[in-house]
Design a protein around this motif. Structure first.
Motif, mmCIF file in Angstrom:
data_model
loop_
_atom_site.group_PDB
_atom_site.id
_atom_site.type_symbol
_atom_site.label_atom_id
_atom_site.label_comp_id
_atom_site.label_asym_id
_atom_site.label_seq_id
_atom_site.Cartn_x
_atom_site.Cartn_y
_atom_site.Cartn_z
ATOM 1 N N ASP A 44 0.731 -1.174 -0.070
ATOM 2 C CA ASP A 44 -0.104 0.083 0.022
ATOM 3 C C ASP A 44 0.973 1.498 -0.024
ATOM 4 N N PHE A 45 2.129 1.085 0.667
ATOM 5 C CA PHE A 45 2.841 2.416 0.536
ATOM 6 C C PHE A 45 3.582 2.551 -0.684
ATOM 7 N N ALA A 46 3.595 1.482 -1.521
ATOM 8 C CA ALA A 46 4.310 1.720 -2.963
ATOM 9 C C ALA A 46 2.964 2.616 -3.657
ATOM 10 N N GLN A 47 1.708 2.259 -3.499
ATOM 11 C CA GLN A 47 0.683 2.905 -4.022
ATOM 12 C C GLN A 47 0.498 4.180 -3.644
ATOM 13 N N ALA A 48 0.829 4.679 -2.242
ATOM 14 C CA ALA A 48 0.740 5.875 -1.804
ATOM 15 C C ALA A 48 1.795 6.799 -2.207
ATOM 16 N N TYR A 49 2.954 6.013 -2.674
ATOM 17 C CA TYR A 49 4.251 6.971 -3.196
ATOM 18 C C TYR A 49 3.809 7.375 -4.720
ATOM 19 N N VAL A 50 3.141 6.551 -5.454
ATOM 20 C CA VAL A 50 2.739 7.020 -6.754
ATOM 21 C C VAL A 50 1.790 8.287 -6.595
ATOM 22 N N ILE A 51 0.751 8.324 -5.914
ATOM 23 C CA ILE A 51 -0.204 9.504 -5.455
ATOM 24 C C ILE A 51 0.759 10.709 -5.176
ATOM 25 N N ALA A 52 1.797 10.268 -4.297
ATOM 26 C CA ALA A 52 2.515 11.567 -3.609
ATOM 27 C C ALA A 52 3.543 12.075 -4.693
ATOM 28 N N HIS A 53 3.992 11.192 -5.767
ATOM 29 C CA HIS A 53 4.901 11.593 -6.807
ATOM 30 C C HIS A 53 3.917 12.586 -7.720
ATOM 31 N N ILE A 112 8.781 1.968 3.936
ATOM 32 C CA ILE A 112 9.666 2.590 3.333
ATOM 33 C C ILE A 112 10.322 1.691 2.055
ATOM 34 N N GLU A 113 10.480 0.521 2.271
ATOM 35 C CA GLU A 113 11.003 -0.505 1.441
ATOM 36 C C GLU A 113 10.177 -0.782 0.284
ATOM 37 N N GLU A 114 8.897 -0.526 0.607
ATOM 38 C CA GLU A 114 7.838 -0.760 -0.535
ATOM 39 C C GLU A 114 7.873 0.420 -1.553
ATOM 40 N N ALA A 115 8.238 1.745 -0.778
ATOM 41 C CA ALA A 115 8.092 2.822 -1.748
ATOM 42 C C ALA A 115 9.430 2.747 -2.514
ATOM 43 N N LEU A 116 10.818 2.322 -1.831
ATOM 44 C CA LEU A 116 11.884 2.415 -2.507
ATOM 45 C C LEU A 116 12.054 1.449 -3.691
ATOM 46 N N ASN A 117 11.389 0.402 -3.393
ATOM 47 C CA ASN A 117 11.373 -0.666 -4.618
ATOM 48 C C ASN A 117 10.351 -0.279 -5.816
ATOM 49 N N ALA A 118 9.435 0.380 -5.443
ATOM 50 C CA ALA A 118 8.495 1.163 -6.452
ATOM 51 C C ALA A 118 9.017 2.060 -7.316
ATOM 52 N N ALA A 119 10.069 2.939 -6.822
ATOM 53 C CA ALA A 119 10.959 4.053 -7.198
ATOM 54 C C ALA A 119 11.893 3.332 -8.293
ATOM 55 N N ALA A 120 12.450 2.210 -7.590
ATOM 56 C CA ALA A 120 13.502 1.566 -8.616
ATOM 57 C C ALA A 120 12.697 0.829 -9.680
ATOM 58 N N GLN A 121 11.578 -0.066 -9.583
ATOM 59 C CA GLN A 121 10.913 -0.694 -10.665
ATOM 60 C C GLN A 121 10.645 0.012 -11.872
ATOM 61 N N ILE A 122 10.191 1.352 -11.315
ATOM 62 C CA ILE A 122 9.659 2.286 -12.518
ATOM 63 C C ILE A 122 10.642 3.335 -13.051
ATOM 64 N N GLY A 123 12.020 2.783 -12.679
ATOM 65 C CA GLY A 123 13.110 4.050 -13.332
ATOM 66 C C GLY A 123 12.990 3.350 -15.050
ATOM 67 N N ASP A 124 13.688 4.398 -15.883
ATOM 68 C CA ASP A 124 13.615 4.175 -17.163
ATOM 69 C C ASP A 124 14.300 3.217 -17.550
ATOM 70 N N ASP A 125 15.532 2.983 -17.012
ATOM 71 C CA ASP A 125 16.421 1.844 -17.386
ATOM 72 C C ASP A 125 15.872 0.440 -17.081
ATOM 73 N N ASN A 126 14.930 0.142 -15.928
ATOM 74 C CA ASN A 126 14.367 -0.929 -15.612
ATOM 75 C C ASN A 126 13.221 -1.246 -16.463
ATOM 76 N N LEU A 127 12.568 -0.158 -16.626
ATOM 77 C CA LEU A 127 11.132 -0.221 -17.647
ATOM 78 C C LEU A 127 11.494 -0.740 -19.151
ATOM 79 N N GLN A 128 12.770 0.212 -19.631
ATOM 80 C CA GLN A 128 13.189 -0.502 -20.902
ATOM 81 C C GLN A 128 13.847 -1.783 -20.927
ATOM 82 N N ARG A 129 14.446 -2.288 -19.883
ATOM 83 C CA ARG A 129 14.886 -3.652 -19.915
ATOM 84 C C ARG A 129 13.821 -4.674 -19.652
#
Length: 285
Positions: free
Chosen positions: A154-163, A225-242
């Motif tokens: 849920d905090f990964a989801q909250a991070y998306v809104i906060a962004h 916090i780990e959920e948010a950090l993981n979400a931030a990492a997974q939606i990085g341009d490099d990871n999305l392109q890979r």
């Protein structure tokens, strides 16, 4: 994340009952939408802009029926509570600086919906439109975030809104217009680099929100916090392109690498100061 029983924002519009809306006056087909999405990824151009151009200009959005989300819709209520918490945080931070925070609205939609920035599509993921000061989200994105992007919680989801709310803060501070005004004077690669800095700053702003939300209202639980950090990492341009099976092309990045997104979210989280989020004055964000 401790969100149950907290205040829900009244600034949520629920358009889901209206279903998918036609893509403008002439009606753009799904093939055109797909082309815009691919071109946007390759060229680093906002797909909303491309769709507006392909549809003969953006213009005023159509009037769309909306209402408050139903009280028994858990996910919609979660979104409303997170939005309310961002309101409380940014109102206080703006007041400390002698300014007034103007609250954005958040639109729940399904499939597609008209916006003042062009036709919004669920395939684009959540986005902010500065022209109408609204955050748009199709809640099916959270299933994508969890099952396809490997970022549950849920905090990964909250991070998306906060962004996305972070982009609204940029609009209020005049940063969005400053960056967009430079578009005609820069090459595509140069503008992409500015876009990356804008996105990383929104990540930092989301960290600032998390810092104050936890200190003032003890919002966070173990693992959040780990959920948010993981979400931030997974939606990085490099990871999305890979993940898309393509070559990583840094010149096409518009949001930053996973490592950069994690670093700037963490910077906002640890400092709690949006003055520490000046991504435009560092040599390499």
């Amino acid at each position: 994340m401790k969100w149950e029983g907290r205040r829900a924002s009244r600034n949520v519009e629920d358009r889901r009952a209206s279903g998918g809306m036609p893509l403008g006056g002439r009606g753009l087909g799904l093939g055109t939408v797909a082309v815009a999405l691919v071109l946007g990824w390759v060229l680093g151009i906002n797909p909303l802009t491309l769709l507006g151009m392909l549809d003969g200009g953006m213009g005023a959005p159509q009037e769309v029926p909306s209402s408050a989300p139903p009280a028994d819709d858990t996910m919609a209520q979660f979104v409303a509570v997170v939005l309310a918490d961002t309101e409380d945080t940014w109102q206080e931070l703006f007041a400390r600086s002698g300014a007034t925070y103007r609250e954005p609205r958040l639109v729940l939609f399904r499939g597609s919906t008209p916006t003042a920035c062009g036709q919004g599509q669920a395939a684009m993921g959540p986005f902010y439109c500065p022209a109408d000061e609204r955050v748009y989200i199709d809640l099916s994105f959270y299933e994508t975030l969890k099952h396809k992007l490997g970022a549950p919680g849920d905090f990964a989801q909250a991070y998306v809104i906060a962004h996305e709310v972070g982009h609204h803060v940029q609009k209020l501070l005049g940063l969005t217009e400053k960056v967009h005004s430079m578009r005609s004077r820069l090459s595509q690669a140069e503008y992409n680099a500015l876009s990356v800095r804008l996105e990383l700053q929104a990540d930092c702003f989301s960290g600032v929100w998390a810092h104050h939300a936890d200190r003032a209202r003890q919002l966070l639980e173990q693992g959040d916090i780990e959920e948010a950090l993981n979400a931030a990492a997974q939606i990085g341009d490099d990871n999305l392109q890979r993940r898309a099976g393509g070559t990583v092309v840094p010149e096409s990045f518009t949001h930053g690498t996973g490592e950069q997104r994690v670093a700037w979210f963490r910077r906002g989280l640890e400092s709690g100061s949006f003055q520490q989020c000046n991504t435009f004055e560092v040599r390499a964000p």
